[in-house]
Design a protein around this motif. Structure first.
Motif, PDB file in Angstrom:
ATOM      1  N   GLN A 147      56.223  34.959  45.638  1.00 52.96           N
ATOM      2  CA  GLN A 147      55.315  33.901  46.078  1.00 52.96           C
ATOM      3  C   GLN A 147      54.276  34.455  47.051  1.00 52.96           C
ATOM      4  O   GLN A 147      53.109  34.055  47.013  1.00 52.96           O
ATOM      5  CB  GLN A 147      56.127  32.775  46.727  1.00 52.96           C
ATOM      6  N   LYS A 148      54.683  35.365  47.912  1.00 51.47           N
ATOM      7  CA  LYS A 148      53.750  35.978  48.852  1.00 51.47           C
ATOM      8  C   LYS A 148      52.639  36.702  48.108  1.00 51.47           C
ATOM      9  O   LYS A 148      51.452  36.600  48.470  1.00 51.47           O
ATOM     10  CB  LYS A 148      54.500  36.946  49.761  1.00 51.47           C
ATOM     11  N   GLN A 149      52.989  37.423  47.066  1.00 50.64           N
ATOM     12  CA  GLN A 149      51.983  38.128  46.271  1.00 50.64           C
ATOM     13  C   GLN A 149      51.055  37.147  45.555  1.00 50.64           C
ATOM     14  O   GLN A 149      49.861  37.406  45.415  1.00 50.64           O
ATOM     15  CB  GLN A 149      52.667  39.043  45.258  1.00 50.64           C
ATOM     16  N   ALA A 150      51.601  36.006  45.110  1.00 50.87           N
ATOM     17  CA  ALA A 150      50.762  34.990  44.465  1.00 50.87           C
ATOM     18  C   ALA A 150      49.726  34.442  45.441  1.00 50.87           C
ATOM     19  O   ALA A 150      48.560  34.231  45.071  1.00 50.87           O
ATOM     20  CB  ALA A 150      51.631  33.866  43.912  1.00 50.87           C
ATOM     21  N   TYR A 151      50.132  34.210  46.686  1.00 49.01           N
ATOM     22  CA  TYR A 151      49.176  33.776  47.706  1.00 49.01           C
ATOM     23  C   TYR A 151      48.094  34.832  47.906  1.00 49.01           C
ATOM     24  O   TYR A 151      46.898  34.512  48.014  1.00 49.01           O
ATOM     25  CB  TYR A 151      49.897  33.514  49.030  1.00 49.01           C
ATOM     26  N   GLU A 152      48.489  36.089  47.972  1.00 48.01           N
ATOM     27  CA  GLU A 152      47.528  37.174  48.185  1.00 48.01           C
ATOM     28  C   GLU A 152      46.542  37.262  47.021  1.00 48.01           C
ATOM     29  O   GLU A 152      45.335  37.471  47.237  1.00 48.01           O
ATOM     30  CB  GLU A 152      48.279  38.498  48.343  1.00 48.01           C
ATOM     31  N   GLU A 187      52.611  22.407  47.640  1.00 47.81           N
ATOM     32  CA  GLU A 187      52.199  23.141  48.823  1.00 47.81           C
ATOM     33  C   GLU A 187      51.351  24.353  48.453  1.00 47.81           C
ATOM     34  O   GLU A 187      50.306  24.617  49.065  1.00 47.81           O
ATOM     35  CB  GLU A 187      53.429  23.592  49.617  1.00 47.81           C
ATOM     36  N   PHE A 188      51.774  25.071  47.424  1.00 48.10           N
ATOM     37  CA  PHE A 188      51.020  26.254  46.992  1.00 48.10           C
ATOM     38  C   PHE A 188      49.643  25.866  46.478  1.00 48.10           C
ATOM     39  O   PHE A 188      48.629  26.469  46.852  1.00 48.10           O
ATOM     40  CB  PHE A 188      51.800  26.993  45.911  1.00 48.10           C
ATOM     41  N   ASN A 190      47.892  23.109  47.033  1.00 44.29           N
ATOM     42  CA  ASN A 190      47.052  22.535  48.079  1.00 44.29           C
ATOM     43  C   ASN A 190      46.434  23.615  48.965  1.00 44.29           C
ATOM     44  O   ASN A 190      45.324  23.453  49.484  1.00 44.29           O
ATOM     45  CB  ASN A 190      47.860  21.552  48.931  1.00 44.29           C
ATOM     46  N   LYS A 191      47.143  24.720  49.133  1.00 39.18           N
ATOM     47  CA  LYS A 191      46.629  25.817  49.960  1.00 39.18           C
ATOM     48  C   LYS A 191      45.689  26.742  49.181  1.00 39.18           C
ATOM     49  O   LYS A 191      44.717  27.261  49.745  1.00 39.18           O
ATOM     50  CB  LYS A 191      47.793  26.628  50.529  1.00 39.18           C
ATOM     51  N   THR A 192      45.963  26.956  47.897  1.00 38.15           N
ATOM     52  CA  THR A 192      45.199  27.946  47.126  1.00 38.15           C
ATOM     53  C   THR A 192      44.099  27.318  46.277  1.00 38.15           C
ATOM     54  O   THR A 192      43.234  28.034  45.778  1.00 38.15           O
ATOM     55  CB  THR A 192      46.132  28.775  46.233  1.00 38.15           C
ATOM     56  N   ARG A 193      44.155  26.011  46.035  1.00 37.28           N
ATOM     57  CA  ARG A 193      43.083  25.240  45.409  1.00 37.28           C
ATOM     58  C   ARG A 193      42.669  25.763  44.027  1.00 37.28           C
ATOM     59  O   ARG A 193      41.543  26.237  43.822  1.00 37.28           O
ATOM     60  CB  ARG A 193      41.867  25.181  46.342  1.00 37.28           C
ATOM     61  N   PRO A 194      43.547  25.654  43.040  1.00 35.44           N
ATOM     62  CA  PRO A 194      43.146  25.994  41.668  1.00 35.44           C
ATOM     63  C   PRO A 194      42.133  24.995  41.140  1.00 35.44           C
ATOM     64  O   PRO A 194      42.094  23.831  41.581  1.00 35.44           O
ATOM     65  CB  PRO A 194      44.464  25.905  40.889  1.00 35.44           C
ATOM     66  N   GLY A 195      41.309  25.444  40.204  1.00 34.44           N
ATOM     67  CA  GLY A 195      40.335  24.535  39.613  1.00 34.44           C
ATOM     68  C   GLY A 195      40.972  23.569  38.630  1.00 34.44           C
ATOM     69  O   GLY A 195      40.552  22.423  38.496  1.00 34.44           O
ATOM     70  N   ARG A 196      42.018  24.055  37.940  1.00 32.08           N
ATOM     71  CA  ARG A 196      42.712  23.244  36.946  1.00 32.08           C
ATOM     72  C   ARG A 196      44.195  23.571  37.014  1.00 32.08           C
ATOM     73  O   ARG A 196      44.582  24.683  37.358  1.00 32.08           O
ATOM     74  CB  ARG A 196      42.197  23.551  35.531  1.00 32.08           C
ATOM     75  N   ILE A 197      45.014  22.603  36.659  1.00 28.80           N
ATOM     76  CA  ILE A 197      46.461  22.797  36.596  1.00 28.80           C
ATOM     77  C   ILE A 197      46.933  22.312  35.244  1.00 28.80           C
ATOM     78  O   ILE A 197      46.694  21.163  34.861  1.00 28.80           O
ATOM     79  CB  ILE A 197      47.180  22.015  37.711  1.00 28.80           C
ATOM     80  N   THR A 198      47.602  23.193  34.500  1.00 30.82           N
ATOM     81  CA  THR A 198      48.154  22.820  33.210  1.00 30.82           C
ATOM     82  C   THR A 198      49.660  22.957  33.249  1.00 30.82           C
ATOM     83  O   THR A 198      50.185  24.022  33.585  1.00 30.82           O
ATOM     84  CB  THR A 198      47.589  23.699  32.076  1.00 30.82           C
ATOM     85  N   ASN A 199      50.349  21.885  32.931  1.00 31.58           N
ATOM     86  CA  ASN A 199      51.807  21.856  32.927  1.00 31.58           C
ATOM     87  C   ASN A 199      52.322  21.977  31.501  1.00 31.58           C
ATOM     88  O   ASN A 199      52.251  21.039  30.718  1.00 31.58           O
ATOM     89  CB  ASN A 199      52.302  20.556  33.567  1.00 31.58           C
TER      90      ASN A 199
END
Length: 287
Positions: A147-152, A187-188, A190-199
């Motif tokens: 998860q830390k690497q994903a934030y980076e 939480e992830f 909201n902090k990283t702000r993707p343009g789109r989310i696909t589930n």
């Protein structure tokens, strides 16, 4: 067009021109995935890539958006990607956006200067598999990052001016952990702000290692009711402005909308779907 294997791309790219530049996935070891198990990852010759561009251009096509396939085209070196981008702009002068799938390691392997240069040369969107917000689930599913690497990686893209779109899977944390995973994902995002989310709600195919884990009792899948409840918990917690598309294989329900403007209507649709599903027998997306 010659395309080895099955075409795999986000539904957001349905109007894009698909240009294969690799075959398969550079990682190809996630326990839930069977899309590329039958393929040997390799980079396609630049001559083949240019021949396809020349062929399509010769037919009078000049697409504004190009999607580079296959499963993780951003794993290509910056030098090779730059050469491909130059060819795209040569044959498709109207192209304004080149998008592709990426892995967290493929982003972190590139320097800030390389990411900025790729952005300046037309890379606009990268699709990242952020299936879960829980580190232990990333380990359980044999993902290639923490998860830390994903934030980076998300931060590096933001600084370079490249938008990332998130791919996720309700149900990936297993039975009883849907709400927990929804909170961590919200939480992830909201902090990283993707343009789109696909589930792409988790589907456990019999040819995946995850299916064997279910048989051995090492993973307990959530049923589709819990997946819908997890999706609701996620939508309720999301604060980021993003387009959302939720796809389920085993229940006749799909949720699409823009956040936050359509959140309330999306929650109402989910409430109705959850109420209906509670009246039905348990359904598991396992086959």
């Amino acid at each position: 067009m010659e395309y080895e294997g099955q075409i795999c791309r986000s539904p957001m790219e349905r109007g894009s021109f698909s240009l294969p530049v690799t075959v398969g996935c550079c990682y190809n070891r996630c326990y839930f995935c069977d899309l590329f198990k039958h393929l040997r990852y390799r980079e396609l010759p630049l001559e083949q890539v240019e021949a396809e561009l020349r062929r399509v251009s010769g037919m009078g096509a000049d697409p504004k958006t190009v999607f580079l396939g296959d499963g993780s085209a951003f794993n290509l070196s910056s030098e090779r990607l730059t050469r491909i981008l130059a060819m795209i702009h040569k044959y498709f002068p109207s192209c304004r956006s080149v998008n592709m799938d990426a892995t967290v390691p493929s982003i972190l392997s590139k320097t800030p200067d390389e990411l900025r240069a790729l952005s300046e040369n037309g890379v606009r969107r990268l699709y990242l598999g952020i299936e879960t917000g829980l580190d232990d689930v990333l380990t359980l599913m044999n993902k290639c990052h923490t998860q830390k690497q994903a934030y980076e990686a998300a931060e590096a893209l933001q600084r370079a001016g490249i938008t990332y779109d998130a791919h996720m899977m309700t149900g990936v944390a297993g039975r009883g952990r849907g709400t927990e995973n929804a909170g961590a994902l919200a939480e992830f995002y909201n902090k990283t702000r993707p343009g789109r989310i696909t589930n792409f709600s988790l589907f456990i195919h019999k040819e995946t290692p995850l299916y064997d884990m279910v048989r051995r009792g090492e993973f307990s899948p959530a049923d589709e009711l819990e997946n819908l409840e997890e999706e609701r918990a996620l939508i309720e917690r999301l604060e980021v402005p993003a387009a959302y598309d939720g796809i389920h294989d085993f229940v006749p329900f799909r949720l699409r909308g823009d956040l936050p403007s359509e959140k309330e209507s999306m929650l109402r649709k989910l409430d109705a779907a959850i109420t209906a599903q509670r009246k039905k027998p348990q359904v598991f997306a396992v086959a």
